[in-house]
Motif scaffolding. Structure first.
Motif: not given
Length: 114
Positions: A6-34
């Motif tokens: 149900n999430l709508n995400l608008d981002t300028d940053f690189e991201y990657r999925i680091i964990r995904e299961e049936d209903n759960d997901l962890d998204l890593f977003i690199d903001v580079n020490y800002r």
């Protein structure tokens, strides 16, 4: 725009999925020490924003079946380096994570105004 559950995400940053299961997901977003500014205009609790300086990354822990995610603010890339976390309810909204003059602006906008 990225849609996860149900999430709508608008981002300028690189991201990657680091964990995904049936209903759960962890998204890593690199903001580079800002600096991370969390726009809090619609809350009666804070006047305008919350700022975290020198943030390496964010991890968004998303439950694909609900409208709530946990945001982990990371000092380093190590998963144990979180120094703050909070939950966001994002029903009918767009979560925006944007690079504004080398500062990260994290905000929530109603879907009909995005």
């Amino acid at each position: 725009m990225l849609n996860i559950g149900n999430l709508n995400l608008d981002t300028d940053f690189e991201y990657r999925i680091i964990r995904e299961e049936d209903n759960d997901l962890d998204l890593f977003i690199d903001v580079n020490y800002r600096s991370l500014d969390i726009n809090n205009d619609n809350s009666g609790f804070f006047k305008s924003r919350i700022q975290f300086p020198f943030v390496r990354s964010l991890i968004l822990r998303i439950d694909k079946t609900s409208n709530i995610m946990t945001v982990h603010v990371m000092r380093d890339i190590d998963l144990l380096s979180a120094f703050a976390n909070f939950e966001i309810e994002y029903a009918d909204s767009v979560i925006s994570i944007k690079n504004i003059h080398e500062k990260v602006l994290f905000s929530k906008t109603p879907l009909d105004k995005a």
